[in-house]
Write a protein that holds these residues in place. Structure first.
Motif, PDB file in Angstrom:
ATOM      1  N   LYS A  62      -5.384  -5.565  -5.316  1.00 24.22           N
ATOM      2  CA  LYS A  62      -5.207  -4.297  -4.615  1.00 24.22           C
ATOM      3  C   LYS A  62      -5.191  -3.133  -5.608  1.00 24.22           C
ATOM      4  O   LYS A  62      -4.908  -3.321  -6.791  1.00 24.22           O
ATOM      5  N   THR A  63      -5.473  -1.943  -5.107  1.00 25.12           N
ATOM      6  CA  THR A  63      -5.460  -0.738  -5.937  1.00 25.12           C
ATOM      7  C   THR A  63      -4.179   0.031  -5.685  1.00 25.12           C
ATOM      8  O   THR A  63      -3.806   0.265  -4.523  1.00 25.12           O
ATOM      9  N   ALA A  64      -3.496   0.408  -6.735  1.00 23.51           N
ATOM     10  CA  ALA A  64      -2.205   1.086  -6.612  1.00 23.51           C
ATOM     11  C   ALA A  64      -2.383   2.566  -6.284  1.00 23.51           C
ATOM     12  O   ALA A  64      -3.337   3.206  -6.729  1.00 23.51           O
ATOM     13  N   LYS A  65      -1.447   3.088  -5.514  1.00 23.53           N
ATOM     14  CA  LYS A  65      -1.362   4.523  -5.265  1.00 23.53           C
ATOM     15  C   LYS A  65      -0.279   5.066  -6.195  1.00 23.53           C
ATOM     16  O   LYS A  65       0.897   4.773  -6.003  1.00 23.53           O
ATOM     17  N   ILE A  66      -0.688   5.832  -7.195  1.00 19.28           N
ATOM     18  CA  ILE A  66       0.248   6.289  -8.224  1.00 19.28           C
ATOM     19  C   ILE A  66       0.712   7.711  -7.952  1.00 19.28           C
ATOM     20  O   ILE A  66      -0.091   8.597  -7.681  1.00 19.28           O
ATOM     21  N   ALA A  67       2.028   7.900  -7.986  1.00 17.74           N
ATOM     22  CA  ALA A  67       2.613   9.236  -7.837  1.00 17.74           C
ATOM     23  C   ALA A  67       3.474   9.517  -9.067  1.00 17.74           C
ATOM     24  O   ALA A  67       4.352   8.724  -9.404  1.00 17.74           O
ATOM     25  N   ARG A  68       3.206  10.626  -9.736  1.00 14.18           N
ATOM     26  CA  ARG A  68       3.930  10.951 -10.963  1.00 14.18           C
ATOM     27  C   ARG A  68       5.009  12.011 -10.709  1.00 14.18           C
ATOM     28  O   ARG A  68       4.777  12.985 -10.001  1.00 14.18           O
ATOM     29  N   VAL A  69       6.163  11.790 -11.319  1.00 15.93           N
ATOM     30  CA  VAL A  69       7.240  12.776 -11.288  1.00 15.93           C
ATOM     31  C   VAL A  69       7.228  13.506 -12.629  1.00 15.93           C
ATOM     32  O   VAL A  69       7.471  12.886 -13.666  1.00 15.93           O
ATOM     33  N   ASN A  88       0.826  -1.217   0.000  1.00  8.61           N
ATOM     34  CA  ASN A  88       0.000   0.000   0.000  1.00  8.61           C
ATOM     35  C   ASN A  88       0.862   1.270   0.000  1.00  8.61           C
ATOM     36  O   ASN A  88       0.500   2.282   0.603  1.00  8.61           O
ATOM     37  N   GLN A  89       2.006   1.196  -0.676  1.00  6.83           N
ATOM     38  CA  GLN A  89       2.894   2.341  -0.816  1.00  6.83           C
ATOM     39  C   GLN A  89       2.720   2.946  -2.218  1.00  6.83           C
ATOM     40  O   GLN A  89       2.176   2.318  -3.110  1.00  6.83           O
ATOM     41  N   ALA A  90       3.220   4.148  -2.386  1.00  2.00           N
ATOM     42  CA  ALA A  90       3.095   4.827  -3.678  1.00  2.00           C
ATOM     43  C   ALA A  90       3.986   4.171  -4.727  1.00  2.00           C
ATOM     44  O   ALA A  90       5.116   3.775  -4.445  1.00  2.00           O
ATOM     45  N   VAL A  91       3.460   4.064  -5.929  1.00  5.18           N
ATOM     46  CA  VAL A  91       4.238   3.610  -7.087  1.00  5.18           C
ATOM     47  C   VAL A  91       4.611   4.857  -7.876  1.00  5.18           C
ATOM     48  O   VAL A  91       3.753   5.568  -8.386  1.00  5.18           O
ATOM     49  N   TRP A  92       5.911   5.121  -7.985  1.00  4.59           N
ATOM     50  CA  TRP A  92       6.388   6.330  -8.661  1.00  4.59           C
ATOM     51  C   TRP A  92       6.633   6.045 -10.130  1.00  4.59           C
ATOM     52  O   TRP A  92       7.341   5.113 -10.485  1.00  4.59           O
ATOM     53  N   ILE A  93       6.029   6.851 -10.977  1.00  6.78           N
ATOM     54  CA  ILE A  93       6.291   6.747 -12.409  1.00  6.78           C
ATOM     55  C   ILE A  93       6.612   8.136 -12.938  1.00  6.78           C
ATOM     56  O   ILE A  93       6.203   9.149 -12.357  1.00  6.78           O
ATOM     57  N   THR A  94       7.364   8.175 -14.032  1.00  3.59           N
ATOM     58  CA  THR A  94       7.864   9.457 -14.508  1.00  3.59           C
ATOM     59  C   THR A  94       7.267   9.842 -15.856  1.00  3.59           C
ATOM     60  O   THR A  94       7.120   9.012 -16.744  1.00  3.59           O
TER      61      THR A  94
END
Length: 323
Positions: free
Chosen positions: A221-228, A160-166
């Motif tokens: 599970k549902t991903a938590k997405i964080a964009r750079v 349940n942590q953020a998945v970082w994508i750029t």
């Protein structure tokens, strides 16, 4: 065949060593730390302590060697220039002196299209240096390993942590390192691969969003997405260049920027399958790779949860009510 594997403790190198030993090859591994490479010795490989950046340590590793498989790459704490350029030049020159019969090198797909990215430019220059060396070389151009996707996507989603994508995610044809090892060892047996530069990529190219969606489906599970933002990535690359001790970070950010531009990293493998006589249907797909991972990890999590609940029940002490 007597093989020298360079980079045998890495994600790809260890798979090549394992497969080579299983096929009956005599395997020698050039390692910087024999203690950290002890597992290779347990498998049956011979360890030779040496360092690509110290040319004088290489000749003993090449004595009696038929072929070199160069899977070495700079670690996060290493200098890319020292390891991936100066170290490779040392190894190629040592191979020339020792008259090594075959040399297999792993490069990066589309390296020639990004002269401003240090790692890719170094790979391109190494390709040229090897091609002009007179050695019977084979160059495989890779674009990414499925193994790296576990820590990047699967684990954060499960935790349940953020998945970082750029930036704008481009599709990448990731390949299982076990398949890369299979192709590499097969290439040493096929004369048509000599003096060839070939792509080595997976069956399908995947965007970051596609991988996340697949992980969500398999994990439930549902991903938590964080964009750079791409602009921030470029700023950080330029900022780190002001400080000498952050050059390596800047070089790696430059490579990350390539993956964030939206340009695909993929190529046709028709010629490769034809030359090597291998079957596409036997190459691992990302769906099957992640399915296997999530099946194993979710089963383990259920077992741990069961054991935890079982232990809690044992700790409960019944109290008799007094009359």
């Amino acid at each position: 065949m007597k093989l020298l594997i360079v980079g045998a403790t890495g994600t790809l190198g260890r798979q090549i060593a394992r497969h080579a030993l299983d096929q009956g090859h005599e395997v020698r591994c050039l390692v910087r730390n024999s203690r950290k490479a002890a597992f290779l010795k347990e498998w049956g490989a011979e360890l030779i302590v040496g360092d690509l950046c110290q040319a004088e340590t290489l000749p003993p590793a090449l004595e009696g060697t038929d072929a070199i498989i160069d899977a070495a790459s700079a670690r996060a704490t290493d200098s890319i220039k020292q390891v991936d350029w100066e170290g490779k030049v040392n190894l190629i020159q040592a191979a020339q002196t020792a008259k090594i019969n075959r040399y297999l090198f792993f490069s990066i797909l589309n390296a020639e299209k990004h002269p401003d990215v240090p790692l890719m430019e170094i790979k391109r220059c190494t390709e040229l240096f090897l091609a002009q060396s007179g050695l019977n070389y084979t160059i495989f151009r890779l674009c990414g390993f499925m193994q790296g996707l576990i820590g990047q996507y699967a684990v954060p989603i499960l935790d349940n942590q953020a998945v970082w994508i750029t930036g704008q995610s481009g599709p990448v044809a990731y390949m299982d390192t076990q398949d890369v090892a299979k192709f590499a060892l097969r290439a040493l047996e096929v004369a048509e691969t000599q003096q060839k530069t070939l792509p080595l990529v997976g069956p399908t190219a995947w965007t970051a969003e596609g991988i996340i969606e697949l992980c969500e489906k398999l994990s439930g599970k549902t991903a938590k997405i964080a964009r750079v933002p791409l602009g921030l990535l470029r700023f950080m690359r330029g900022f780190t260049r002001f400080f000498q001790w952050t050059y390596n970070i800047s070089d790696r950010l430059a490579f990350a920027e390539v993956l964030a531009t939206g340009q695909p990293l993929d190529a046709s493998m028709d010629e490769v399958y034809q030359i090597l006589g291998l079957d596409l249907e036997q190459t691992t797909t990302l769906e099957s790779y992640l399915q296997d991972y999530f099946s194993r990890i979710l089963k383990k999590l259920k077992e741990l949860d069961y054991e935890k609940n079982k232990a809690k029940k044992k700790k409960k002490t019944p109290f008799k009510s007094s009359v």
